[in-house]
Design a protein around this motif. Structure first.
Motif, short mmCIF file in Angstrom:
data_model
loop_
_atom_site.label_atom_id
_atom_site.label_comp_id
_atom_site.label_asym_id
_atom_site.label_seq_id
_atom_site.Cartn_x
_atom_site.Cartn_y
_atom_site.Cartn_z
N LEU A 63 0.91 -0.95 0.02
CA LEU A 63 0.00 0.09 0.07
C LEU A 63 0.99 1.19 0.04
O LEU A 63 1.91 1.20 0.75
N SER A 64 0.66 2.09 -1.05
CA SER A 64 1.53 3.24 -0.90
C SER A 64 0.75 4.37 -1.66
O SER A 64 -0.37 4.26 -1.76
N CYS A 65 1.54 5.33 -1.86
CA CYS A 65 0.81 6.77 -2.54
C CYS A 65 0.22 6.45 -3.88
O CYS A 65 -0.59 7.13 -4.54
N TYR A 66 0.57 5.34 -4.60
CA TYR A 66 0.07 4.92 -5.77
C TYR A 66 -1.36 4.16 -5.62
O TYR A 66 -2.16 4.06 -6.55
N GLY A 67 -1.44 3.52 -4.45
CA GLY A 67 -2.90 3.05 -4.17
C GLY A 67 -2.63 1.66 -3.43
O GLY A 67 -1.55 1.44 -2.84
N SER A 68 -3.45 0.76 -3.51
CA SER A 68 -3.55 -0.51 -3.02
C SER A 68 -3.15 -1.68 -3.67
O SER A 68 -3.56 -1.89 -5.04
N GLY A 69 -2.28 -2.71 -3.53
CA GLY A 69 -2.11 -3.97 -4.19
C GLY A 69 -0.69 -3.77 -4.64
O GLY A 69 -0.24 -2.77 -5.28
N VAL A 70 0.08 -5.11 -4.60
CA VAL A 70 1.23 -5.10 -5.24
C VAL A 70 1.47 -4.74 -6.65
O VAL A 70 2.12 -4.14 -7.05
N ASP A 71 0.29 -5.19 -7.50
CA ASP A 71 0.26 -4.87 -8.88
C ASP A 71 0.35 -3.29 -9.19
O ASP A 71 1.00 -2.86 -9.98
N THR A 72 -0.59 -2.63 -8.39
CA THR A 72 -0.44 -1.01 -8.48
C THR A 72 0.93 -0.41 -8.16
O THR A 72 1.40 0.42 -8.85
N PHE A 73 1.49 -1.08 -7.12
CA PHE A 73 2.81 -0.59 -6.58
C PHE A 73 3.80 -0.73 -7.85
O PHE A 73 4.36 0.29 -8.15
N TRP A 74 3.65 -1.91 -8.41
CA TRP A 74 4.91 -2.17 -9.62
C TRP A 74 4.46 -1.36 -10.83
O TRP A 74 5.41 -0.69 -11.33
N ALA A 77 7.73 1.60 7.56
CA ALA A 77 7.23 0.69 6.32
C ALA A 77 8.47 0.60 5.27
O ALA A 77 8.41 -0.28 4.35
N SER A 78 9.33 1.35 5.24
CA SER A 78 10.25 1.63 4.24
C SER A 78 11.14 0.57 3.71
O SER A 78 11.32 0.25 2.78
N GLY A 79 11.68 -0.17 4.90
CA GLY A 79 12.33 -1.50 4.76
C GLY A 79 11.45 -2.49 4.07
O GLY A 79 11.94 -3.19 3.21
N ALA A 80 10.39 -2.57 4.48
CA ALA A 80 9.61 -3.84 3.91
C ALA A 80 9.29 -3.29 2.48
O ALA A 80 9.20 -4.40 1.59
N LEU A 81 8.69 -2.15 2.30
CA LEU A 81 8.32 -1.74 0.86
C LEU A 81 9.64 -1.91 -0.04
O LEU A 81 9.32 -2.35 -1.17
N ALA A 82 11.00 -1.71 0.33
CA ALA A 82 11.91 -2.08 -0.35
C ALA A 82 12.20 -3.62 -0.61
O ALA A 82 12.78 -3.93 -1.74
N ALA A 83 11.78 -4.25 0.29
CA ALA A 83 11.91 -5.93 0.15
C ALA A 83 10.96 -5.97 -0.93
O ALA A 83 11.25 -6.95 -1.69
N VAL A 84 9.55 -5.48 -0.84
CA VAL A 84 8.71 -6.10 -2.07
C VAL A 84 9.40 -5.39 -3.35
O VAL A 84 9.25 -6.37 -4.34
N ALA A 85 9.77 -4.38 -3.27
CA ALA A 85 10.34 -3.87 -4.57
C ALA A 85 11.41 -4.67 -5.14
O ALA A 85 11.48 -5.01 -6.33
#
Length: 400
Positions: free
Chosen positions: A12-23, A329-337
Motif C-alpha cells: 500500500l503506497s501513494c500509488y494505491g492498494s496492491g502489489v500490482d498497483t505498486f509495480w 514501512a520503508s524497509g518492507a516496501l524496499a523488500a517488496v520492490a
C-alpha cells in the motif's frame, strides 16, 4: 542453514492498494504530487505535505467498535497482510498452514488515533488497549500462535521484522511468519522531522547536490516468509529467497549516522558473509537514500567501502524519490520492490537527478535495466544508529 522463501506480498503506497498497483507505479516512474495533510500553523509545523495513500485505497472499517479501537495504521497493515496471505495461498485464520508469527514495525504506530482520543474527536474504546495494538490486532485475526511483536527500530523497523522473522523460522520456532511495516501520517512524525530541519520543501531528492531533507510518505508492506521445505510441502510457489541479513548499531548519535560509515559497512558485509556471497555477485541495491545530507553521503561512503570501484557502476534504485520516506514501512516496501525486480528481471528507471552530489559517486540509471541479475541488496538505517541490510535472490526463472 534453512532456506527462507517469500511466498506472498502485499503493498500500500501513494500509488494505491496492491502489489500490482505498486509495480505499475514504479515502472511508469510516476511521481505523485504531495498533498497538504492539515494546517497546524507555521509556528508549529510549517511543512505539512505528505505522499498520502489515495482516498478509497484504505478499506473502511464496518465494525464501529473496531473503528474506535483501531486507526488508519492498523487498517493499512491488515490490508497488506490479507493480500500477502492470499497470494501465499493461506487463509486469513491459521488452518493447518503452520505455526504463525506476526512481526510488524512502525515508528509511531497509532499515534494519530491516540491524539484523536485525547482531543475528544473520537471516542476511545472501553477497557485496555495494548501499546502494540497493530501487532495484537493482526495476531488475533490471522491466528498467530508463536509471536505478536511490534517493532520500533525507527526507519529500519520493516527490514528488522523480516530478518527476525527469518530467524524464527531457522530456529524452528515458527513455520509461517507474517512480517512487514506500516507508517501512516501522524502529527508527531511531521512535527519531529520539522523540528530537526529534516524535511525538504521540494520533496525527497536522494543524492541531489541541493537536497535539504526527506519528504514524508504513507505506506505499508507485508511479506509471508516460510522455510523452503514448508512451502514445498504445501505446494506454494516461492516468489524469491531471503538469503541473509546483517545488523549493526552505531550508538553514535540520536539522529545522525556515523560519518565514517563503519557500522553501516559492517552490516552490509555481514549480510554477504552470512549468505556466502561476494560483493561482486550483487546485481543491484535498493539503498536507504532518504535525501538527508548526512545519510546519503554516509551510505555512498559505505557502498564504496563494500563494493570498491564497482560502486560507481552498480545500479541503484532510489525508491524514496517516488514514495517519499515511509518510516517503519520503508524497509518492507524496499523488500517488496527488490523481489518484484528480481521476478520481472527488470530494474525500473530512476527519476533523473538533475545535479548529482559530487560526494555521491553512484549510478542511478534513468532508463530500465534489463536483466540486471539475480541478487539484490536492500539497506535500511534508522535513528539511533539502527543499520540493517538484507540480501534477496531470484527464485527459479523470471516471471516475464
Amino acid at each position: 542453514m534453512t532456506g527462507i522463501v517469500v511466498t506472498g506480498m502485499g503493498a500500500l503506497s501513494c500509488y494505491g492498494s496492491g502489489v500490482d498497483t505498486f509495480w505499475a507505479g514504479l515502472t511508469r516512474r510516476e511521481r505523485v504530487t504531495p498533498r497538504p495533510v492539515e494546517q497546524l500553523g507555521p509556528e508549529l509545523t510549517p511543512l505539512t505535505t505528505c505522499l498520502s495513500v489515495p482516498a478509497g485505497a484504505l478499506p473502511a472499517e464496518p465494525d464501529p467498535d473496531r473503528a474506535r479501537a483501531e486507526g488508519r495504521t492498523t487498517r493499512a497493515a491488515r490490508a497488506v497482510v490479507r493480500e500477502a496471505l492470499a497470494e501465499a495461498g493461506l487463509d486469513a485464520a491459521a488452518d493447518g498452514g503452520g505455526r504463525r508469527a506476526v512481526l510488524i514495525a512502525s515508528g509511531v504506530g497509532e499515534a494519530a488515533l491516540v491524539e484523536d482520543w485525547r482531543a475528544g474527536t473520537v471516542a476511545p474504546p472501553a477497557g485496555w488497549t495494548p501499546t502494540y495494538a497493530t501487532a495484537a490486532a493482526l495476531a488475533e485475526e490471522f491466528g498467530a500462535e508463536v509471536a505478536a511483536t511490534g517493532l520500533s527500530n525507527a526507519c529500519a523497523g520493516g527490514s528488522y521484522a523480516l530478518a527476525m522473522g527469518a530467524d524464527l523460522i531457522r530456529a524452528g520456532e515458527a513455520d509461517v511468519v507474517i512480517a512487514g511495516g506500516v507508517e501512516m501520517y501522524a502529527r508527531v512524525t511531521m512535527a519531529g522531522f520539522n523540528r530537526l530541519g529534516a524535511i525538504d520543501p521540494d520533496g525527497c531528492r536522494p543524492f541531489h547536490r541541493d537536497r535539504r531533507g526527506t519528504g514524508m510518505g504513507e505506506g505499508a508492506a507485508a511479506v509471508v516468509l516460510e522455510s523452503e521445505e514448508h512451502a514445498r510441502r504445501r505446494g506454494a510457489a516461492p516468489l524469491g529467497r531471503l538469503l541473509a541479513s546483517g545488523w549493526s548499531c552505531d550508538a553514535y548519535h540520536a539522529t545522525a549516522p556515523d560519518p565514517e560509515a563503519v557500522e553501516i559497512t559492517r552490516a552490509m558485509r555481514e549480510t554477504l558473509r552470512q549468505a556466502g556471497r561476494g560483493a561482486d555477485e550483487v546485481s543491484f541495491v535498493v539503498p536507504h537514500a532518504t535525501g538527508t545530507q548526512l545519510s546519503d553521503t554516509t551510505e555512498c561512503r559505505a557502498l564504496h567501502q563494500v563494493f570498491g570501484a564497482r560502486a560507481a557502476e552498480l545500479p541503484l534504485y532510489s525508491l524514496k524519490a517516488l514514495l517519499g520516506h515511509t518510516g517503519g514501512a520503508s524497509g518492507a516496501l524496499a523488500a517488496v520492490a527488490a523481489v518484484l525486480m528480481l521476478r520481472h528481471g527488470r530494474l525500473p528507471g530512476n527519476l533523473p537527478v538533475a545535479d548529482l552530489d559530487p560526494e555521491c559517486e553512484v549510478w542511478l540509471p534513468t532508463e530500465p535495466v534489463a536483466d540486471p541479475g539475480g541478487l539484490a541488496m536492500t539497506n535500511a538505517f534508522g535513528f539511533g544508529g539502527h543499520n540493517i541490510s538484507l540480501l534477496f535472490e531470484r527464485y527459479g526463472r523470471r516471471a516475464d
